[in-house]
Design a protein around this motif. Structure first.
Motif, mmCIF file in Angstrom:
data_model
loop_
_atom_site.group_PDB
_atom_site.id
_atom_site.type_symbol
_atom_site.label_atom_id
_atom_site.label_comp_id
_atom_site.label_asym_id
_atom_site.label_seq_id
_atom_site.Cartn_x
_atom_site.Cartn_y
_atom_site.Cartn_z
ATOM 1 N N GLY A 1 0.831 -1.207 0.000
ATOM 2 C CA GLY A 1 0.000 0.000 0.000
ATOM 3 C C GLY A 1 0.859 1.247 0.000
ATOM 4 O O GLY A 1 1.876 1.303 0.697
ATOM 5 N N CYS A 2 0.460 2.222 -0.815
ATOM 6 C CA CYS A 2 1.212 3.484 -0.889
ATOM 7 C C CYS A 2 0.243 4.617 -1.182
ATOM 8 O O CYS A 2 -0.772 4.416 -1.863
ATOM 9 N N ASN A 3 0.568 5.791 -0.668
ATOM 10 C CA ASN A 3 -0.268 6.969 -0.916
ATOM 11 C C ASN A 3 0.153 7.704 -2.191
ATOM 12 O O ASN A 3 -0.470 8.688 -2.565
ATOM 13 N N LEU A 4 1.228 7.248 -2.854
ATOM 14 C CA LEU A 4 1.662 7.841 -4.125
ATOM 15 C C LEU A 4 1.564 6.788 -5.236
ATOM 16 O O LEU A 4 1.338 5.600 -4.955
ATOM 17 N N ARG A 5 1.749 7.251 -6.482
ATOM 18 C CA ARG A 5 1.759 6.332 -7.628
ATOM 19 C C ARG A 5 2.833 6.785 -8.615
ATOM 20 O O ARG A 5 2.536 7.373 -9.648
ATOM 21 N N CYS A 6 4.088 6.522 -8.268
ATOM 22 C CA CYS A 6 5.186 6.931 -9.143
ATOM 23 C C CYS A 6 5.081 6.162 -10.469
ATOM 24 O O CYS A 6 4.863 4.944 -10.461
ATOM 25 N N VAL A 7 5.286 6.871 -11.552
ATOM 26 C CA VAL A 7 5.114 6.238 -12.862
ATOM 27 C C VAL A 7 6.105 5.097 -13.045
ATOM 28 O O VAL A 7 5.792 4.099 -13.701
ATOM 29 N N TRP A 8 7.302 5.232 -12.458
ATOM 30 C CA TRP A 8 8.345 4.210 -12.622
ATOM 31 C C TRP A 8 8.477 3.314 -11.388
ATOM 32 O O TRP A 8 9.495 2.642 -11.222
ATOM 33 N N CYS A 9 7.487 3.296 -10.517
ATOM 34 C CA CYS A 9 7.576 2.533 -9.255
ATOM 35 C C CYS A 9 8.196 1.142 -9.476
ATOM 36 O O CYS A 9 7.736 0.385 -10.324
ATOM 37 N N ASP A 10 9.243 0.833 -8.688
ATOM 38 C CA ASP A 10 9.907 -0.467 -8.860
ATOM 39 C C ASP A 10 9.297 -1.554 -7.990
ATOM 40 O O ASP A 10 9.752 -2.689 -8.006
ATOM 41 N N THR A 11 8.269 -1.200 -7.213
ATOM 42 C CA THR A 11 7.522 -2.221 -6.458
ATOM 43 C C THR A 11 6.024 -2.010 -6.722
ATOM 44 O O THR A 11 5.260 -1.726 -5.788
ATOM 45 N N PRO A 12 5.595 -2.156 -7.974
ATOM 46 C CA PRO A 12 4.180 -1.899 -8.298
ATOM 47 C C PRO A 12 3.225 -2.822 -7.539
ATOM 48 O O PRO A 12 2.045 -2.486 -7.369
ATOM 49 N N TYR A 13 3.747 -3.945 -7.058
ATOM 50 C CA TYR A 13 2.910 -4.861 -6.282
ATOM 51 C C TYR A 13 2.616 -4.327 -4.881
ATOM 52 O O TYR A 13 1.919 -4.982 -4.095
ATOM 53 N N THR A 14 3.142 -3.128 -4.563
ATOM 54 C CA THR A 14 2.777 -2.462 -3.298
ATOM 55 C C THR A 14 2.033 -1.149 -3.553
ATOM 56 O O THR A 14 1.658 -0.476 -2.602
ATOM 57 N N SER A 15 1.889 -0.760 -4.822
ATOM 58 C CA SER A 15 1.282 0.553 -5.113
ATOM 59 C C SER A 15 0.194 0.442 -6.184
ATOM 60 O O SER A 15 -0.999 0.492 -5.884
ATOM 61 N N TRP A 16 0.596 0.238 -7.432
ATOM 62 C CA TRP A 16 -0.388 0.195 -8.520
ATOM 63 C C TRP A 16 -1.318 -1.012 -8.386
ATOM 64 O O TRP A 16 -2.516 -0.906 -8.639
ATOM 65 N N PRO B 1 12.025 11.723 -1.238
ATOM 66 C CA PRO B 1 10.954 12.539 -1.838
ATOM 67 C C PRO B 1 10.919 12.327 -3.353
ATOM 68 O O PRO B 1 11.955 12.081 -3.967
ATOM 69 N N LYS B 2 9.749 12.400 -3.898
ATOM 70 C CA LYS B 2 9.600 12.139 -5.328
ATOM 71 C C LYS B 2 9.593 13.435 -6.141
ATOM 72 O O LYS B 2 8.942 14.415 -5.770
ATOM 73 N N LEU B 3 10.321 13.376 -7.272
ATOM 74 C CA LEU B 3 10.470 14.544 -8.135
ATOM 75 C C LEU B 3 9.328 14.600 -9.155
ATOM 76 O O LEU B 3 8.512 13.683 -9.252
ATOM 77 N N THR C 1 10.165 -1.146 4.923
ATOM 78 C CA THR C 1 9.999 -0.466 3.648
ATOM 79 C C THR C 1 8.599 -0.697 3.096
ATOM 80 O O THR C 1 7.711 -1.170 3.782
ATOM 81 N N GLY C 2 8.397 -0.333 1.849
ATOM 82 C CA GLY C 2 7.079 -0.506 1.257
ATOM 83 C C GLY C 2 7.197 -0.556 -0.264
ATOM 84 O O GLY C 2 8.268 -0.872 -0.800
ATOM 85 N N GLY C 3 6.106 -0.013 -0.944
ATOM 86 C CA GLY C 3 5.004 0.743 -0.412
ATOM 87 C C GLY C 3 5.466 1.913 0.449
ATOM 88 O O GLY C 3 6.592 2.334 0.409
ATOM 89 N N GLU C 4 4.519 2.386 1.241
ATOM 90 C CA GLU C 4 4.838 3.452 2.180
ATOM 91 C C GLU C 4 4.546 2.968 3.599
ATOM 92 O O GLU C 4 3.377 2.937 4.011
ATOM 93 N N THR D 1 11.014 5.745 3.447
ATOM 94 C CA THR D 1 9.737 6.452 3.325
ATOM 95 C C THR D 1 9.803 7.477 2.202
ATOM 96 O O THR D 1 10.889 7.975 1.860
ATOM 97 N N ASN D 2 8.629 7.808 1.653
ATOM 98 C CA ASN D 2 8.600 8.856 0.626
ATOM 99 C C ASN D 2 8.509 10.265 1.244
ATOM 100 O O ASN D 2 8.442 11.259 0.516
ATOM 101 N N GLY D 3 8.496 10.338 2.575
ATOM 102 C CA GLY D 3 8.579 11.634 3.243
ATOM 103 C C GLY D 3 7.300 12.460 3.212
ATOM 104 O O GLY D 3 7.359 13.692 3.246
HETATM 105 S S1 SF4 Z 1 6.232 2.587 -3.317
HETATM 106 FE FE1 SF4 Z 1 7.710 4.303 -3.510
HETATM 107 S S2 SF4 Z 1 8.186 4.328 -5.693
HETATM 108 FE FE2 SF4 Z 1 6.308 3.120 -5.482
HETATM 109 S S3 SF4 Z 1 4.628 4.569 -5.740
HETATM 110 FE FE3 SF4 Z 1 5.053 4.496 -3.560
HETATM 111 S S4 SF4 Z 1 6.505 6.168 -3.186
HETATM 112 FE FE4 SF4 Z 1 6.496 5.776 -5.379
#
Ligand code: SF4
Length: 227
Positions: free
Chosen positions: A29-44, A116-118, A71-74, A99-101
């Motif tokens: 689980g994550c509160n962000l959705r980085c386009v290049w997330c390297d752990t999509p199984y925790t976000s997307w 932090p994400k750019l 770690t995560g996810g967040e 953390t993504n801060g």
């Molecule tokens: S897990 Fe990290 S890289 Fe992936 S969407 Fe969340 S903040 Fe971004």
């Protein structure tokens, strides 16, 4: 109960403790959705299972390596992380939190790894852009980053994809008054070849006094899960 994507024993590939054998506890689980997330199984497409705290602690103790990476996810969106870290500390573990801060919590932590994400992370063209506005609004929280930096030993780790990112990083690091020696530039990329091609990141570290952040796990094993 802890909602986890996976646990595994490996070598820390990133940051100031790169190379240290560590036990990883990855929340899903994550509160962000980085386009290049390297752990999509925790976000997307978050996956995972509920695990009891005692079960996870027993697994940590069985490894006896002394270093745990939460770690995560967040991980900071999960209230249970506070109890987890308290118990890890009681057990004598060194705790890194990745953390993504964007979320602050008071907890036991030896190294707060803030990433932090750019602008390069915003998913304007992914999933019909439906996450883009929320991600863009949430990704940079200087107030939270400064609070984390003030409370914990920290590293500020940026994923760099393009030379144009450097100007943005310098502005963000200056905004939160980060110690340059605690700022790490880490190349974006899922293969050794891509990482090696981005030598301009090392040049930027020389120029600005930042650290170069390796991705040892990618060099050693490539883009694989659970390592
Ligand atoms: S897990 Fe990290 S890289 Fe992936 S969407 Fe969340 S903040 Fe971004």
């Amino acid at each position: 109960m802890l909602h986890l994507a996976e646990t595994f024993y490996s070598i820390q590939g990133e940051g100031l403790l790169a190379g240290v054998p560590s036990f990883f506890i990855r929340f899903t689980g994550c509160n962000l959705r980085c386009v290049w997330c390297d752990t999509p199984y925790t976000s997307w497409k978050p996956e995972g299972e509920k695990r009891s705290l005692e079960d996870v602690l027993a697994e940590v103790q069985a490894q006896a390596c002394g270093y745990v990476v939460v770690t995560g996810g967040e991980p900071m969106i999960h209230p249970e992380v506070v109890t987890l870290c308290a118990r890890l500390k009681q057990a004598g573990q060194h705790i890194t939190i990745e953390t993504n801060g964007t979320v602050f919590r008071e907890l036991a932590c030896d190294l707060m790894s803030i990433s932090p994400k750019l602008r390069n992370s915003t998913p304007w063209k992914r999933a019909q852009g439906r996450w883009a506005a929320a991600h863009e609004q949430a990704r940079w929280r200087p107030d939270i980053v400064q609070q984390l930096m003030a409370h914990y030993p920290y590293q500020l780790k940026f994923v760099v994809a393009d030379p144009a990112d450097l100007e943005e990083i310098r502005a963000l690091a200056a905004e939160v008054k980060a110690d340059p020696r605690r700022v790490l530039l880490m190349p974006e990329g899922r293969s050794s070849k891509t990482l090696r091609e981005r030598t301009w990141i090392a040049s930027a570290c020389r120029e600005y006094g930042y650290r170069y952040g390796p991705r040892l796990h990618v060099h050693l094993w490539g883009d694989r899960r659970g390592i």
